[in-house]
Design a protein around this motif. Structure first.
Motif, PDB file in Angstrom:
ATOM      1  N   ILE A 177     -12.958   8.793  -0.095  1.00 25.12           N
ATOM      2  CA  ILE A 177     -11.662   8.139  -0.281  1.00 25.12           C
ATOM      3  C   ILE A 177     -10.575   8.881   0.496  1.00 25.12           C
ATOM      4  N   ARG A 178     -10.605  10.190   0.423  1.00 22.12           N
ATOM      5  CA  ARG A 178      -9.619  11.006   1.155  1.00 22.12           C
ATOM      6  C   ARG A 178      -9.744  10.783   2.668  1.00 22.12           C
ATOM      7  N   ASN A 179     -10.968  10.665   3.170  1.00 22.25           N
ATOM      8  CA  ASN A 179     -11.183  10.443   4.606  1.00 22.25           C
ATOM      9  C   ASN A 179     -10.625   9.103   5.078  1.00 22.25           C
ATOM     10  N   PHE A 180     -10.681   8.093   4.220  1.00 17.71           N
ATOM     11  CA  PHE A 180     -10.177   6.772   4.578  1.00 17.71           C
ATOM     12  C   PHE A 180      -8.711   6.586   4.205  1.00 17.71           C
ATOM     13  N   GLY A 181      -8.071   7.618   3.709  1.00 15.53           N
ATOM     14  CA  GLY A 181      -6.670   7.552   3.291  1.00 15.53           C
ATOM     15  C   GLY A 181      -5.731   6.903   4.291  1.00 15.53           C
ATOM     16  N   PRO A 182      -5.779   7.269   5.569  1.00 17.72           N
ATOM     17  CA  PRO A 182      -4.875   6.649   6.547  1.00 17.72           C
ATOM     18  C   PRO A 182      -5.055   5.134   6.661  1.00 17.72           C
ATOM     19  N   ILE A 183      -6.277   4.652   6.484  1.00 17.15           N
ATOM     20  CA  ILE A 183      -6.512   3.205   6.519  1.00 17.15           C
ATOM     21  C   ILE A 183      -5.966   2.559   5.253  1.00 17.15           C
ATOM     22  N   PHE A 184      -6.252   3.157   4.096  1.00 16.55           N
ATOM     23  CA  PHE A 184      -5.773   2.607   2.835  1.00 16.55           C
ATOM     24  C   PHE A 184      -4.250   2.557   2.786  1.00 16.55           C
ATOM     25  N   GLU A 185      -3.587   3.527   3.389  1.00 15.85           N
ATOM     26  CA  GLU A 185      -2.124   3.567   3.384  1.00 15.85           C
ATOM     27  C   GLU A 185      -1.506   2.382   4.116  1.00 15.85           C
ATOM     28  N   LEU A 186      -2.250   1.730   4.977  1.00 16.62           N
ATOM     29  CA  LEU A 186      -1.748   0.559   5.691  1.00 16.62           C
ATOM     30  C   LEU A 186      -1.648  -0.675   4.795  1.00 16.62           C
ATOM     31  N   CYS A 187      -2.378  -0.672   3.705  1.00 19.53           N
ATOM     32  CA  CYS A 187      -2.453  -1.849   2.834  1.00 19.53           C
ATOM     33  C   CYS A 187      -1.588  -1.654   1.597  1.00 19.53           C
ATOM     34  N   THR A 188      -0.712  -2.602   1.331  1.00 18.98           N
ATOM     35  CA  THR A 188       0.198  -2.475   0.188  1.00 18.98           C
ATOM     36  C   THR A 188      -0.499  -2.667  -1.146  1.00 18.98           C
ATOM     37  N   ASP A 189      -1.670  -3.300  -1.161  1.00 20.89           N
ATOM     38  CA  ASP A 189      -2.350  -3.547  -2.430  1.00 20.89           C
ATOM     39  C   ASP A 189      -3.434  -2.516  -2.749  1.00 20.89           C
ATOM     40  N   VAL A 190      -3.531  -1.442  -1.970  1.00 25.18           N
ATOM     41  CA  VAL A 190      -4.517  -0.384  -2.200  1.00 25.18           C
ATOM     42  C   VAL A 190      -3.791   0.911  -2.529  1.00 25.18           C
ATOM     43  N   SER A 191      -4.197   1.535  -3.647  1.00 28.69           N
ATOM     44  CA  SER A 191      -3.639   2.829  -4.046  1.00 28.69           C
ATOM     45  C   SER A 191      -4.782   3.813  -4.240  1.00 28.69           C
ATOM     46  N   THR A 192      -4.541   5.061  -3.879  1.00 29.75           N
ATOM     47  CA  THR A 192      -5.539   6.103  -4.083  1.00 29.75           C
ATOM     48  C   THR A 192      -4.927   7.237  -4.889  1.00 29.75           C
ATOM     49  N   THR A 193      -5.800   7.990  -5.535  1.00 30.98           N
ATOM     50  CA  THR A 193      -5.345   9.120  -6.314  1.00 30.98           C
ATOM     51  C   THR A 193      -4.690  10.143  -5.397  1.00 30.98           C
ATOM     52  N   PRO A 194      -3.658  10.798  -5.719  1.00 31.10           N
ATOM     53  CA  PRO A 194      -2.931  10.825  -6.985  1.00 31.10           C
ATOM     54  C   PRO A 194      -1.754   9.845  -7.044  1.00 31.10           C
ATOM     55  N   GLU A 195      -1.622   8.956  -6.083  1.00 26.56           N
ATOM     56  CA  GLU A 195      -0.470   8.045  -6.042  1.00 26.56           C
ATOM     57  C   GLU A 195      -0.660   6.748  -6.835  1.00 26.56           C
ATOM     58  N   ILE A 196      -1.724   6.625  -7.607  1.00 28.55           N
ATOM     59  CA  ILE A 196      -1.972   5.398  -8.364  1.00 28.55           C
ATOM     60  C   ILE A 196      -0.986   5.313  -9.525  1.00 28.55           C
TER      61      ILE A 196
END
Length: 103
Positions: free
Chosen positions: A7-26
């Protein structure tokens, strides 16, 4: 590779999407709603590592989330289900709606 690291490795991709949150920002409120709607009752909001909110009003009552060992999902069309991560061989990232991509 542990799920947290993936999940941490894909963080930059997830940050592009407004409907995806990752820990610890959930958002803990959203995580609590997702757990109540389609998670296990013994889960805590801190167990949610990745949350995808598929609702229009951003309530997280439809979507999916991942914990250390399971993927939980719910939609009005597909229903509620959970899958052990050990049973998943691959996940394909696909952005279908450019409206939910941060520019």
């Amino acid at each position: 590779m542990p799920i947290r690291e993936n999940i941490r490795n894909f963080g930059p991709i997830f940050e592009l999407c407004t409907d995806v949150s990752t820990t610890p920002e959930i958002d803990h409120r959203k995580a609590a709603k997702a757990i109540a709607k389609y998670g296990d009752s013994d889960l805590d909001t801190d167990d949610v590592l990745l949350l995808i909110d598929n609702t229009i009003l951003r309530s997280a009552k439809q979507g999916m989330f991942i914990t250390d060992d399971r993927l939980f999902a719910y939609s009005e069309i597909s229903g509620k289900y959970s899958i052990p991560l050990a049973d998943i061989e691959t996940i394909k990232l696909e952005i279908r709606s450019p409206l939910r991509v941060k520019l």
